[in-house]
Design a protein around this motif. Sequence first.
Motif, mmCIF file in Angstrom:
data_model
loop_
_atom_site.group_PDB
_atom_site.id
_atom_site.type_symbol
_atom_site.label_atom_id
_atom_site.label_comp_id
_atom_site.label_asym_id
_atom_site.label_seq_id
_atom_site.Cartn_x
_atom_site.Cartn_y
_atom_site.Cartn_z
ATOM 1 N N ASP A 157 0.964 -1.269 0.073
ATOM 2 C CA ASP A 157 -0.151 -0.116 0.030
ATOM 3 C C ASP A 157 0.663 1.196 -0.044
ATOM 4 O O ASP A 157 0.705 2.162 -0.545
ATOM 5 N N ALA A 158 1.971 1.318 0.580
ATOM 6 C CA ALA A 158 2.958 2.350 0.941
ATOM 7 C C ALA A 158 3.293 2.708 -0.680
ATOM 8 O O ALA A 158 3.544 3.997 -1.011
ATOM 9 N N GLN A 159 3.734 1.699 -1.402
ATOM 10 C CA GLN A 159 4.364 2.067 -2.629
ATOM 11 C C GLN A 159 3.150 2.429 -3.779
ATOM 12 O O GLN A 159 3.321 3.318 -4.365
ATOM 13 N N LEU A 160 1.916 1.677 -3.517
ATOM 14 C CA LEU A 160 0.995 1.997 -4.558
ATOM 15 C C LEU A 160 0.425 3.622 -4.281
ATOM 16 O O LEU A 160 -0.101 4.187 -5.109
ATOM 17 N N LEU A 161 0.150 3.876 -3.046
ATOM 18 C CA LEU A 161 -0.357 5.249 -2.570
ATOM 19 C C LEU A 161 0.858 6.376 -2.429
ATOM 20 O O LEU A 161 0.763 7.195 -2.094
ATOM 21 N N CYS A 162 1.862 5.850 -3.085
ATOM 22 C CA CYS A 162 3.098 6.905 -3.220
ATOM 23 C C CYS A 162 3.539 7.463 -1.806
ATOM 24 O O CYS A 162 3.904 8.640 -1.765
ATOM 25 N N GLY B 207 11.466 -5.484 13.211
ATOM 26 C CA GLY B 207 11.253 -5.114 11.758
ATOM 27 C C GLY B 207 10.344 -4.517 11.347
ATOM 28 O O GLY B 207 9.363 -3.940 12.294
ATOM 29 N N PRO B 208 10.139 -3.768 10.064
ATOM 30 C CA PRO B 208 8.812 -3.137 9.861
ATOM 31 C C PRO B 208 7.886 -3.450 9.696
ATOM 32 O O PRO B 208 7.729 -4.844 9.178
ATOM 33 N N LYS B 209 6.799 -3.036 10.438
ATOM 34 C CA LYS B 209 5.443 -3.617 10.371
ATOM 35 C C LYS B 209 4.426 -2.501 9.696
ATOM 36 O O LYS B 209 3.337 -3.055 9.350
ATOM 37 N N GLY B 210 4.926 -1.165 9.782
ATOM 38 C CA GLY B 210 4.150 -0.389 9.346
ATOM 39 C C GLY B 210 2.913 0.326 10.139
ATOM 40 O O GLY B 210 2.037 0.908 9.742
ATOM 41 N N ASP B 211 3.393 0.107 11.433
ATOM 42 C CA ASP B 211 2.200 0.598 12.297
ATOM 43 C C ASP B 211 2.933 2.054 12.883
ATOM 44 O O ASP B 211 3.736 2.532 12.525
ATOM 45 N N GLY C 195 8.874 9.501 3.036
ATOM 46 C CA GLY C 195 9.395 9.736 4.088
ATOM 47 C C GLY C 195 9.396 8.738 5.447
ATOM 48 O O GLY C 195 9.416 7.386 4.821
ATOM 49 N N PRO C 196 9.281 9.343 6.566
ATOM 50 C CA PRO C 196 9.101 8.169 7.653
ATOM 51 C C PRO C 196 7.989 7.353 7.302
ATOM 52 O O PRO C 196 8.058 6.023 8.006
ATOM 53 N N THR C 197 6.762 7.749 6.713
ATOM 54 C CA THR C 197 5.603 6.930 6.585
ATOM 55 C C THR C 197 6.058 5.695 5.974
ATOM 56 O O THR C 197 5.636 4.576 6.226
ATOM 57 N N ALA C 198 6.720 5.967 4.829
ATOM 58 C CA ALA C 198 6.949 4.969 3.699
ATOM 59 C C ALA C 198 8.075 3.998 4.427
ATOM 60 O O ALA C 198 8.055 2.787 4.449
ATOM 61 N N ARG C 199 9.141 4.593 5.163
ATOM 62 C CA ARG C 199 10.241 3.763 5.859
ATOM 63 C C ARG C 199 9.743 2.772 6.787
ATOM 64 O O ARG C 199 10.284 1.831 6.956
ATOM 65 N N ALA C 200 8.631 3.248 7.600
ATOM 66 C CA ALA C 200 8.339 2.688 8.716
ATOM 67 C C ALA C 200 7.316 1.346 8.028
ATOM 68 O O ALA C 200 7.338 0.547 8.712
ATOM 69 N N SER C 201 6.814 1.502 6.695
ATOM 70 C CA SER C 201 6.350 0.262 6.218
ATOM 71 C C SER C 201 7.347 -0.370 5.447
ATOM 72 O O SER C 201 6.795 -1.462 4.486
ATOM 73 N N GLY C 202 8.724 -0.181 5.679
ATOM 74 C CA GLY C 202 9.841 -0.905 4.754
ATOM 75 C C GLY C 202 10.023 -0.681 3.655
ATOM 76 O O GLY C 202 10.834 -1.231 2.750
#
Lengths: 412, 152
Positions: free
Chosen positions: A214-219, A259-263, A222-229
């Motif tokens: 989702d992080a990649q699809l929704l572009c 590891g990254p969980k994206g929460d 920054g820290p939001t994307a990095r927290a999702s790996g």
Amino acid sequence: MNGDTTKKSTPYTVPIGPVHPALKEPVMFTFQMEGEVVRSVDFAPGNTHRGIEWMGMRRNPVQIVHLTDRICGICGIVHSLSFARAVEQIAEIEVPPRADYLRTILHELERMQSHILWAGVAAHELGFDSLLFLAWRVREQSMDLIENLTGNRVNYGIIQIGGVRRDISDDQRPIIEQGLAYYRGLIDQMKTVFLDDSTIRMRCRGHGLLSNRDAQLLCAIGPTARASGVAMDVRHDYPYCAYGDLDVHPVLPPQEFGGPKGDVYDRIIVRLLEIAQSIDIIQQCLDNLPAGEILWEKKLPKLLLTLKKAQGEAIGRVEAPRGECMHYVRMDGNEAPATWKVKASSYSNLMSWIPMLKGEQLADVPIIVASIDPCMSCTDRVTIIRNGSAADLTKEELTRLSREKTRRLSQC
Amino acid sequence: MDIRFPHFAVIAGNDLGDEIELLYILSVFYGTKFGEYMVTFGICLPKTDLTVPTITDLIPGALLSEREKQEFFGITVTDIPDGRRLFLPDDFPQGVYPWRKDETGIKPEMVRELWAIDRPKDRPVPPVPEKKPFVEVPATEGMEKKTGGAAE
């Protein structure tokens, strides 16, 4: 709750905003609720649109640099820096190495103050107000440092096309070193306070999930994307200023935290680790600070004349505290640029709210919304007064809900 | 080399007179040191036919950018999942597109020159008298001495 004022059958519609529970800036949310659970979410930004790009297309680049300072109250450097970088590429202006290093130092100081500010806001959203005050007290040191170096706490006015407007003197170096030592001593304590606290872990672990896909699809950036790996950091991938010479890596949630969980918890980890990274980067800059000029051209009429002749288009990118900030500029030989498009970092991150908020409880909304560190004035950029939309939940009520949940969790 | 999902940044646009140019700015190979590349696709839409298909079926995150281009350039994105306005308010006039440079752009009467606006007339008199307009006094030697003395 408020059942008499909203639709009685499920899903309930709960409007929140435009004056916001989690932010000090306006954005309108409409939630479709099923009981306490968010089923779908819609948001409407645009309440702080000021038409800055339109204003910029009628001004010369040196005037715009000072306009870019005012796009955002927190990111004073990133907008002026990315605009200046775009114009420098068009006019083929080479920035002196010392100016590049000074820009980097200020850029990182800004990241530190922004992340600490966010940490305070996050603590407030969880109902942990003593931590808010402590965090913001700690932030003062970086604000003082920025004031010492630029003359201002916000709207620094330090970037000029072709360099920076103030140098760092030898007297100021020990002040910076002192500030860095202060934060170095605090960083472990901050990690303990935020990451070892069972209440914070309960409220943030597993909430506001954003999957890697989702992080990649929704572009997301920054820290939001990095927290999702998603390992992306403009400073590392596409270096600018002095970052090419320095040791910079994208900060991902480390294995010791699973590891990254994206929460939300991962976003706290990433930001705290980035504060430590910024200290390190500033130290590297101070150690390698080259001597020399700080401006490509001191005389403004000469600079303006060069810019007036410039033709072409370019993109200036920098890694803002919230993610990639991008300015597209096109100049066609006139005084004012033909096109100026600002892509602020929150512009890319807003879409991630939708998967994050789905299935969460209303009381978790403030912390999840705040977790991407949204900056509405960056995103909106233009002015509009809207008719007051009905807001059934006041800011106080929502914050109260969030706090009650914290209290509930800490009792059991 | 493994091709990752491209990162979509933004759609930028230019009004070139007879046509509108849209620039889809993307980046690929992020996550590798010095390895990222910017890729920009540009398309020109003639002003007689301002329609473009959506890319949100490929990149859902492009939605905000497409909505913004619709309201600021007056283009039509076909099959857009959500065609509402994004930044402009509902009472903003229809048919005015802020970034256009032709007759559909912002009209001069819509611009409020803030410097030309005086104090509102329907307010009570302020408790502190208003400052008189600044009149430049030519500096004389005596004045310089006086200010110098005050500083000491």
